[in-house]
Design an enzyme around this catalytic site. Structure first.
Site, mmCIF file in Angstrom:
data_model
loop_
_atom_site.group_PDB
_atom_site.id
_atom_site.type_symbol
_atom_site.label_atom_id
_atom_site.label_comp_id
_atom_site.label_asym_id
_atom_site.label_seq_id
_atom_site.Cartn_x
_atom_site.Cartn_y
_atom_site.Cartn_z
ATOM 1 C CD GLU A 1 -4.101 -8.003 1.512
ATOM 2 O OE1 GLU A 1 -4.999 -7.359 2.069
ATOM 3 O OE2 GLU A 1 -2.906 -7.641 1.513
ATOM 4 C CD GLU B 1 -2.916 -1.242 2.302
ATOM 5 O OE1 GLU B 1 -2.844 -0.377 3.195
ATOM 6 O OE2 GLU B 1 -3.809 -2.104 2.255
#
Ligand code: XIL
Length: 392
Positions: A291, A179
C-alpha cells in the site's frame, strides 16, 4: 506504426522528454515517425509529460510487479488514471470492494458484483490481482463478531471459503489478515491488536482460522499477513513474533505484506530493515509492498488518534523542496528494493494524488502522496523511479 521497445523508450527519455511528450508539447507531430532527440533540458518540464506505454512495469520486470489499488468507479467513469494503470502497472488490488462490508453486508448473503468487475478488469488487461482483505477490524459488519466462539469460527471459515474459492486461480495473492498486530507494547492482548476480532474470540486464533480456510480454498494462492508500520522496530518485533508462532504451528502463511504508508520522516533504510528482518528470520517467505504512498505531512501520532496537532495544509502550494524530497526517497526505495529478491510486488495505494485516501484521513487536507498529480500527469516522483538519469 513503428514499434518501440522498452530500451528505446528509455533512450528517448534520456533524450529529455518522452515520445508522447513531443506530441503533447506540439513539437513532434505524429508518434509514428522516428523521434528526433531534442536537446536535453537541464530541468525536464513536467508539463505535458506522458509516460510511455509499459515503461514502469518493464523497468522493474526482472525484480517485482508494480501494483495499484483501484475502485470500480474509476473503471466505470473511464478515469484517466485507468489508462495509466493499464499502460504502466502489472498488478492491482481493490481499495475497498473486497472488504467484508462490501462482499457480505448482511449475514448469509454475498454480493460479488463489484469484486467480480475488478477481477474481470484485471484479467482483461493482463494485470495480476491481489485480494485485499479477508479479515480486518474495519469495514466488517458487526454480525461477524456476534455469537459463541464456535459460531464466529464457523462464520469466518465460511466467509473465507466462499470468497477465496470464487476467485481460485484468479487471485494470486491474498492479504488474509490485515492489521492484527498491536501498536503498543504490553497491551492485554500481547502482540495482537486488541480489536473487535480479538475481543470476540478472546485470543489470536481467528488468524489461524482465516489462513487455514484460505489455504484449503485455493492451495496455489500466496497467503500474507498484511501490516502497517513494519518500518518501526517495535511494531515489527511484535509482527515477527506472531509470524514465528504461526510457522511453529504449521499455519499456512507464505509471506508478509508491508503496507508502507510512509511520510517524509521515513527513510528508505527503514523500509529495507523491514524486508531484511523477514528475510533474515524466515528464509522462503516472500515480501510484498502492498500500500505504498508517502504523505507530504509528518504528523505526530495525535493527528492519527484524535486529529489534533496535524501539520498545516499546504493547499495548492506544495513547496518544490518537498516534492523533490519525496522523489528522492521513492528513488532510494526502488534502488534498494531491486536488490532484495524476496520482494514480489510493489503496490501503491492509488495512482493520482486527487483520489488518495490521505486527502481525508487522518484529516481533510490536500495531500500529494502518489506518483501522478491531480491531472494524472507524472510527478517528479514517477520520473525519479522510471528514469535513473532524471535529475531530481
Ligand atoms: C482505506 C481506503 O483507502 C479507504 O477508501 C477506505 O474507506 C478505508 O480503507 N490500510 C489498509 C487499507 O489496509 O485497507 C486502508 O484503505 C488504508 C489503510
Amino acid at each position: 506504426m513503428v514499434e518501440i521497445d522498452a530500451r528505446q523508450r528509455l533512450k528517448i527519455l534520456i533524450g529529455g522528454v518522452s515520445l508522447l511528450a513531443l506530441g503533447n508539447c506540439g513539437g513532434g507531430g505524429s508518434n509514428t515517425s522516428t523521434p528526433t532527440p531534442t536537446p536535453t533540458p537541464t530541468t525536464p518540464t513536467p508539463v505535458g509529460y506522458q509516460p510511455t506505454s509499459g515503461l514502469f512495469r518493464n523497468q522493474y520486470r526482472n525484480n517485482f510487479k508494480i501494483g495499484s489499488s483501484v475502485q470500480t468507479f474509476h473503471i466505470q467513469n473511464s478515469d484517466p488514471l485507468i489508462d495509466v494503470l493499464k499502460d504502466q502497472f502489472s498488478s492491482m488490488l481493490a481499495e475497498y470492494e473486497m472488504k467484508p462490508d462490501s462482499i457480505a453486508p448482511t449475514e448469509g448473503s454475498f454480493d460479488f458484483s463489484t469484486a467480480d468487475t475488478l477481477v474481470q478488469f484485471a484479467e482483461d488487461n493482463g494485470l495480476d490481482m491481489q485480494g485485499h482483505t479477508l479479515l480486518w477490524h474495519q469495514s466488517t459488519p458487526d454480525y461477524f463478531f456476534q455469537g459463541s466462539k464456535d459460531q464466529i469460527k464457523a462464520r469466518l471459515q465460511n466467509y473465507v471459503t466462499e470468497v477465496v474459492s470464487r476467485y481460485r486461480d484468479r487471485i494470486s495473492v491474498w492479504h488474509v489478515v490485515n492489521e492484527v498486530i498491536s501498536d503498543a507494547d504490553n497491551g492485554p492482548a500481547g502482540p495482537y491488536r486488541n480489536s473487535n476480532w480479538y475481543q470476540a474470540v478472546g485470543s489470536g486464533e481467528f488468524i489461524d482460522w482465516a489462513f487455514e480456510a484460505a489455504r484449503a480454498a485455493d492451495p496455489n494462492a500466496q497467503l500474507l499477513i498484511n501490516e502497517y508500520n513494519t518500518e518501526f522496530p517495535d511494531k515489527r518485533g511484535r509482527l515477527l513474533q506472531v509470524v514465528q508462532d504461526l510457522l511453529d504451528r504449521n499455519i499456512p502463511i507464505d509471506g508478509v505484506g508491508h503496507q508502507c504508508h510512509l511520510d517524509l520522516n521515513d527513510s528508505a533504510e527503514s523500509v529495507f530493515a523491514a524486508i531484511d528482518a523477514v528475510d533474515d528470520l524466515f528464509a522462503g517467505l516472500v515480501n510484498h509492498i502492498t500500500e505504498l504512498d508517502m504523505s507530504v505531512y509528518s504528523d505526530p501520532g495525535s493527528c492519527w488518534e484524535t486529529q489534533t496537532n496535524c501539520d498545516t495544509d499546504y493547499g495548492d502550494n506544495l513547496p518544490e523542496s518537498i516534492s523533490k524530497q519525496q522523489a528522492q526517497t521513492f528513488r532510494d526505495i526502488f534502488n534498494g528494493l531491486i536488490l532484495r529478491p524476496s520482494v514480489e510486488t510493489v503496490s501503491f495505494w492509488g495512482i493520482s494524488d486527487k483520489t488518495s485516501w490521505l486527502n481525508t484521513i487522518p484529516t481533510t487536507r490536500t495531500n500529494y502522496p502518489l506518483l501522478f498529480d491531480r491531472d494524472v500527469q507524472a510527478k517528479p516522483s514517477f520520473r525519479a523511479i522510471v528514469d535513473r538519469f532524471y535529475e531530481i
